[in-house]
Write a protein that holds these residues in place. Structure first.
Motif, PDB file in Angstrom:
ATOM      1  N   GLY A   1       0.823  -1.202   0.000  1.00 27.71           N
ATOM      2  CA  GLY A   1       0.000   0.000   0.000  1.00 27.71           C
ATOM      3  C   GLY A   1       0.851   1.243   0.000  1.00 27.71           C
ATOM      4  O   GLY A   1       2.071   1.203   0.186  1.00 27.71           O
ATOM      5  N   THR A   2       0.228   2.371  -0.186  1.00 31.75           N
ATOM      6  CA  THR A   2       0.968   3.634  -0.287  1.00 31.75           C
ATOM      7  C   THR A   2       0.881   4.481   0.969  1.00 31.75           C
ATOM      8  O   THR A   2       1.587   5.470   1.107  1.00 31.75           O
ATOM      9  CB  THR A   2       0.427   4.462  -1.467  1.00 31.75           C
TER      10      THR A   2
ATOM     11  N   ALA B   1      10.096  -1.089  -2.799  1.00 26.14           N
ATOM     12  CA  ALA B   1       9.220  -1.043  -3.971  1.00 26.14           C
ATOM     13  C   ALA B   1       9.417   0.256  -4.757  1.00 26.14           C
ATOM     14  O   ALA B   1       9.505   0.247  -5.992  1.00 26.14           O
ATOM     15  CB  ALA B   1       7.764  -1.188  -3.540  1.00 26.14           C
ATOM     16  N   LEU B   2       9.517   1.368  -4.058  1.00 25.06           N
ATOM     17  CA  LEU B   2       9.663   2.663  -4.726  1.00 25.06           C
ATOM     18  C   LEU B   2      11.014   2.790  -5.432  1.00 25.06           C
ATOM     19  O   LEU B   2      11.081   3.255  -6.577  1.00 25.06           O
ATOM     20  CB  LEU B   2       9.493   3.795  -3.712  1.00 25.06           C
ATOM     21  N   THR B   3      12.095   2.368  -4.769  1.00 30.51           N
ATOM     22  CA  THR B   3      13.397   2.456  -5.436  1.00 30.51           C
ATOM     23  C   THR B   3      13.487   1.454  -6.576  1.00 30.51           C
ATOM     24  O   THR B   3      14.114   1.730  -7.606  1.00 30.51           O
ATOM     25  CB  THR B   3      14.555   2.233  -4.445  1.00 30.51           C
ATOM     26  N   GLY B   4      12.844   0.293  -6.411  1.00 31.16           N
ATOM     27  CA  GLY B   4      12.816  -0.662  -7.514  1.00 31.16           C
ATOM     28  C   GLY B   4      12.099  -0.096  -8.722  1.00 31.16           C
ATOM     29  O   GLY B   4      12.591  -0.200  -9.856  1.00 31.16           O
ATOM     30  N   LEU B   5      10.951   0.516  -8.505  1.00 31.26           N
ATOM     31  CA  LEU B   5      10.203   1.124  -9.612  1.00 31.26           C
ATOM     32  C   LEU B   5      10.998   2.262 -10.252  1.00 31.26           C
ATOM     33  O   LEU B   5      10.959   2.442 -11.476  1.00 31.26           O
ATOM     34  CB  LEU B   5       8.860   1.647  -9.102  1.00 31.26           C
ATOM     35  N   ALA B   6      11.719   3.020  -9.438  1.00 30.28           N
ATOM     36  CA  ALA B   6      12.545   4.098  -9.997  1.00 30.28           C
ATOM     37  C   ALA B   6      13.643   3.532 -10.893  1.00 30.28           C
ATOM     38  O   ALA B   6      13.887   4.042 -11.993  1.00 30.28           O
ATOM     39  CB  ALA B   6      13.152   4.914  -8.864  1.00 30.28           C
ATOM     40  N   ALA B   7      14.298   2.460 -10.439  1.00 30.84           N
ATOM     41  CA  ALA B   7      15.342   1.830 -11.251  1.00 30.84           C
ATOM     42  C   ALA B   7      14.756   1.247 -12.530  1.00 30.84           C
ATOM     43  O   ALA B   7      15.367   1.333 -13.602  1.00 30.84           O
ATOM     44  CB  ALA B   7      16.045   0.749 -10.443  1.00 30.84           C
TER      45      ALA B   7
ATOM     46  N   ALA C   1      11.420   8.397 -12.564  1.00 30.91           N
ATOM     47  CA  ALA C   1      12.343   7.847 -11.579  1.00 30.91           C
ATOM     48  C   ALA C   1      12.634   8.871 -10.485  1.00 30.91           C
ATOM     49  O   ALA C   1      12.637   8.549  -9.291  1.00 30.91           O
ATOM     50  CB  ALA C   1      13.643   7.411 -12.256  1.00 30.91           C
ATOM     51  N   ARG C   2      12.863  10.098 -10.878  1.00 32.15           N
ATOM     52  CA  ARG C   2      13.156  11.146  -9.901  1.00 32.15           C
ATOM     53  C   ARG C   2      11.977  11.362  -8.959  1.00 32.15           C
ATOM     54  O   ARG C   2      12.157  11.521  -7.742  1.00 32.15           O
ATOM     55  CB  ARG C   2      13.519  12.436 -10.634  1.00 32.15           C
ATOM     56  N   ASP C   3      10.761  11.327  -9.495  1.00 28.07           N
ATOM     57  CA  ASP C   3       9.569  11.495  -8.655  1.00 28.07           C
ATOM     58  C   ASP C   3       9.433  10.351  -7.651  1.00 28.07           C
ATOM     59  O   ASP C   3       9.096  10.569  -6.475  1.00 28.07           O
ATOM     60  CB  ASP C   3       8.313  11.572  -9.523  1.00 28.07           C
ATOM     61  N   LEU C   4       9.696   9.136  -8.101  1.00 19.97           N
ATOM     62  CA  LEU C   4       9.605   7.972  -7.215  1.00 19.97           C
ATOM     63  C   LEU C   4      10.667   8.034  -6.118  1.00 19.97           C
ATOM     64  O   LEU C   4      10.405   7.681  -4.962  1.00 19.97           O
ATOM     65  CB  LEU C   4       9.754   6.692  -8.028  1.00 19.97           C
ATOM     66  N   LEU C   5      11.850   8.507  -6.472  1.00 20.39           N
ATOM     67  CA  LEU C   5      12.908   8.646  -5.471  1.00 20.39           C
ATOM     68  C   LEU C   5      12.542   9.704  -4.436  1.00 20.39           C
ATOM     69  O   LEU C   5      12.820   9.537  -3.241  1.00 20.39           O
ATOM     70  CB  LEU C   5      14.227   9.004  -6.156  1.00 20.39           C
TER      71      LEU C   5
ATOM     72  N   ARG D   1      20.148   1.995  -1.076  1.00 19.96           N
ATOM     73  CA  ARG D   1      19.421   1.794  -2.342  1.00 19.96           C
ATOM     74  C   ARG D   1      18.963   3.129  -2.927  1.00 19.96           C
ATOM     75  O   ARG D   1      19.030   3.355  -4.138  1.00 19.96           O
ATOM     76  CB  ARG D   1      18.225   0.866  -2.123  1.00 19.96           C
ATOM     77  N   LEU D   2      18.490   4.005  -2.064  1.00 17.72           N
ATOM     78  CA  LEU D   2      18.050   5.326  -2.525  1.00 17.72           C
ATOM     79  C   LEU D   2      19.227   6.079  -3.159  1.00 17.72           C
ATOM     80  O   LEU D   2      19.080   6.712  -4.222  1.00 17.72           O
ATOM     81  CB  LEU D   2      17.480   6.113  -1.349  1.00 17.72           C
ATOM     82  N   ALA D   3      20.399   5.977  -2.536  1.00 22.64           N
ATOM     83  CA  ALA D   3      21.581   6.652  -3.087  1.00 22.64           C
ATOM     84  C   ALA D   3      22.028   6.003  -4.391  1.00 22.64           C
ATOM     85  O   ALA D   3      22.430   6.704  -5.333  1.00 22.64           O
ATOM     86  CB  ALA D   3      22.711   6.621  -2.059  1.00 22.64           C
ATOM     87  N   TRP D   4      21.974   4.660  -4.476  1.00 21.93           N
ATOM     88  CA  TRP D   4      22.326   3.981  -5.728  1.00 21.93           C
ATOM     89  C   TRP D   4      21.495   4.504  -6.891  1.00 21.93           C
ATOM     90  O   TRP D   4      22.021   4.891  -7.928  1.00 21.93           O
ATOM     91  CB  TRP D   4      22.073   2.481  -5.605  1.00 21.93           C
ATOM     92  N   VAL D   5      20.188   4.458  -6.710  1.00 20.72           N
ATOM     93  CA  VAL D   5      19.305   4.821  -7.822  1.00 20.72           C
ATOM     94  C   VAL D   5      19.348   6.329  -8.059  1.00 20.72           C
ATOM     95  O   VAL D   5      19.204   6.793  -9.191  1.00 20.72           O
ATOM     96  CB  VAL D   5      17.868   4.314  -7.592  1.00 20.72           C
TER      97      VAL D   5
END
Length: 305
Positions: free
Chosen positions: A120-121, A142-148, A159-163, A188-192
């Motif tokens: 959920g969000t 989930a969010l960083t995965g979707l951004a990647a 991607a930027r919005d998801l991050l 993970r956030l820093a990677w993406v």
């Protein structure tokens, strides 16, 4: 840097760590150490007796490039967790990561979308801290995965919005629980974030994110996360006129992946080296790694998928 001739044994110099580790008397601890600690090449990995141990097995096997075995664990986990909840979300994100590692960003996006749907969000209150923390971790994964995934399908703005959404979730959670429970999510956030900056050819911003990943990974204590953070930092250095720092760091990463059995990262390091003039043997090493990945059940996506 590379051996002059690459055989099966050369590439599996990414040798499994069969020597007893500090947690070998505790199978659950050993499995966690293989997934997120000091023994990422541990193999065989102890059998799982609950959902968390099986998830750790899936993560560790994926990090070693043992994709068929990792997919098998994910399949079993789906039956154990059902379609909703934080564990279901983490399992779907793990599936997305396995797909994305092999270039299948579109299919990975479906898994990461399922991961976000499963958790959920919103930030619904949870009864106990462990459940609350796991829910935040799952939402961030989930969010960083979707951004990647978006970066792999030419969607850098999304991607930027998801991050940004992920960063907001982390900020709120860290205010309540502190930073320590979410170090992996910060990495993970820093990677993406670095990968997103590279998509815009913003090497300075990419380096800032990569440096952040390196620093947090040192606190987190996961060899695999430290190695990948250095690989991303090497990529961020490729914008300099002098490519030697990028090449030197990528070479170091290549050697460390061999020491720890991290075949997918070894392949990525070889490909980076090949792209920045790291020597004629870089492409050969990359092909040998790819052969090992395929033999272990990896299915590379067609170019452009």
């Amino acid at each position: 840097m590379f051996a002059t001739r690459h055989t099966k044994d050369d590439i599996e110099s990414a040798r499994p760590q069969r020597m007893p580790g500090p947690n070998i008397s505790d199978p659950a601890a050993a499995t966690a150490d293989a997934a997120f600690g000091s023994a990422p090449g541990l193999y065989p990995i102890p059998a799982a007796h609950d959902v968390e141990q099986r998830w750790h097995r899936a993560v560790a096997l994926g990090g070693q490039g043992r994709y068929a075995a990792a997919r098998s664990e994910v399949s079993l986990l789906r039956r154990q967790t059902g379609p909703t909840g934080s564990w279901a979300s983490l399992v779907a994100s793990t599936e997305g990561s396995l797909l994305r590692q092999l270039g299948d960003h579109r299919t990975a996006a479906a898994s990461d979308g399922a991961a976000l749907a499963a958790i959920g969000t919103g930030n619904a209150p949870q009864e106990d801290p462990e459940t609350r923390i796991r829910a935040v971790r799952a939402r961030c994964d989930a969010l960083t995965g979707l951004a990647a995934d978006s970066l792999g399908t030419a969607g850098p703005v999304l991607a930027r919005d998801l991050l940004n959404r992920c960063a907001a979730v982390l900020d709120e959670a860290e205010d309540a629980e502190g930073e320590t429970p979410f170090l992996r999510q910060q990495i993970r956030l820093a990677w993406v974030g670095a990968e997103s900056a590279l998509a815009f050819a913003d090497f300075e911003r990419a380096r800032a994110f990569a440096d952040r990943a390196v620093a947090v990974a040192a606190r987190y204590g996961s060899v695999r996360h430290a190695v990948k953070s250095d690989l991303i930092r090497a990529a961020s250095l490729t914008g300099d006129n002098d490519r030697d720092p990028a090449r030197n760091l990528a070479r170091e990463v290549f050697e460390r992946t061999g020491e720890h059995g991290l075949i997918p990262l070894r392949w990525a390091a070889a490909m980076l080296l090949d792209g920045i003039g790291g020597g004629a043997d870089a492409a050969v090493a990359g092909k040998a790694c790819a052969t090992t990945i395929i033999r272990r059940g990896g299915r590379f996506a067609p170019i452009g998928r």
